[in-house]
Design an enzyme around this catalytic site. Structure first.
Site: not given
Ligand SMILES: [Mg+2]
Length: 299
Positions: A170, A178, A183, A187, A213
């Site tokens: 993770d 973010n 975003h 990404d 994530e």
């Protein structure tokens, strides 16, 4: 493309085999439905079957029924090739689940065209399956596809008494990325993260996007301590990564990830659920201990 021939009559079998080989197909031959069924249960089994109807033991009709009832992943395209040419036989064969029906003696050109149709359908099915199983952002497996695959691998590892490891990882503080950079950059970070995990995976390992994530990696044949050293290499590679942010290309950010690893226990009652739970626990341990580290699950 691999084609399975099911034919009890030696001369017909050899003729069909020679014909298909000449057309550059890989060919597997069997002499009745029982033998064919066994071949179809193996990994990398042929997707296209050309089967006779009348055979000792399990006949073509029964084989057809069995194939359609099985929930095996991937479609099996079956062409019935038989001397039974009456209308009611054709209907019976198609009703049993045959995709196509040809009578013997076969016309070479017609058989070639019909095999091509089967090949087209199988390739189309594979393409659709691949799209459905791939996470569009990162190119890794979707969670559902990963779970299907690891379930098969865990069953196999237990059956063959072979090692298997699972790592769940993770990104640390991903929400901050973010919030701070938007975003699009988020990404991009996810893409780069997945890329690193895939680069360090071997041919038989597979990576799935487990959550937003969070990614899971299955390592068939790998025991601890090997899984720890692989996860450690992944952790380091991720920490060394610099991701250029979208809004300002002169600026890059550093990310880290936490890793939880678990190895399949070969004594006792380990299941996929308990393996995942242990890898998850190990991930939380890594988070609690300060993130950017690898932890191994307790037995
Ligand atoms: Mg026969």
């Amino acid at each position: 493309m691999k084609i399975l021939i099911v034919e009890d009559e030696p001369v017909s079998r050899r003729l069909l085999e020679a014909t298909l080989l000449r057309w550059n197909y890989d060919v597997v031959t069997t002499t009745d439905g029982t033998e064919a069924w066994e071949v179809l249960q193996k990994p990398e089994a042929p997707s296209l079957v050309i089967s006779d109807w009348m055979m000792p033991d399990m006949d073509g009709l029964e084989l057809c029924h069995r194939i359609r009832e099985s929930e095996k992943l991937g479609y099996t395209y079956l062409v019935m090739l038989t001397t039974k040419g009456r209308k009611e036989d054709v209907i019976k064969g198609l009703e049993a689940g045959a995709d196509d029906y040809l009578t013997k003696p076969f016309d070479h050109e017609e058989l070639r065209c019909r095999v091509k149709i089967g090949e087209r359908i199988i390739n189309l099915e594979r393409k659709i399956l691949q799209l459905a199983n791939t996470d569009s952002l990162t190119g890794s497996l979707t969670r559902r596809a990963f779970m299907e695959k690891i379930e098969i691998e865990v069953e196999r590892a237990i059956r063959e008494d072979r090692p298997l490891s699972l790592v769940i990882t993770d990104l640390d503080h991903f929400k901050n990325v973010n919030d701070r950079y938007g975003h699009q950059t988020g990404d991009l970070v996810l893409q780069k993260f997945a890329e690193q995990l895939c680069t360090l995976s071997r041919q038989y390992d597979f990576v799935g996007r487990y959550g937003g994530e969070e990614f899971a990696i299955c390592f068939p044949g790998v025991d601890d301590p090997s899984v720890i050293s692989i996860a450690e290499r992944m952790r380091k590679q991720v920490a060394d990564l610099r991701v250029v942010i979208m809004a300002d290309s002169s600026c890059s950010i550093q990310i880290t990830a936490s890793f939880g690893a678990a190895t399949l226990q070969r004594e006792g009652k380990e299941t996929l659920t308990s393996l995942i739970a242990r890898a998850d626990d190990a991930l939380y341990k890594a988070k609690r201990k300060g993130r950017n580290r690898v932890c191994l699950a307790n037995d």
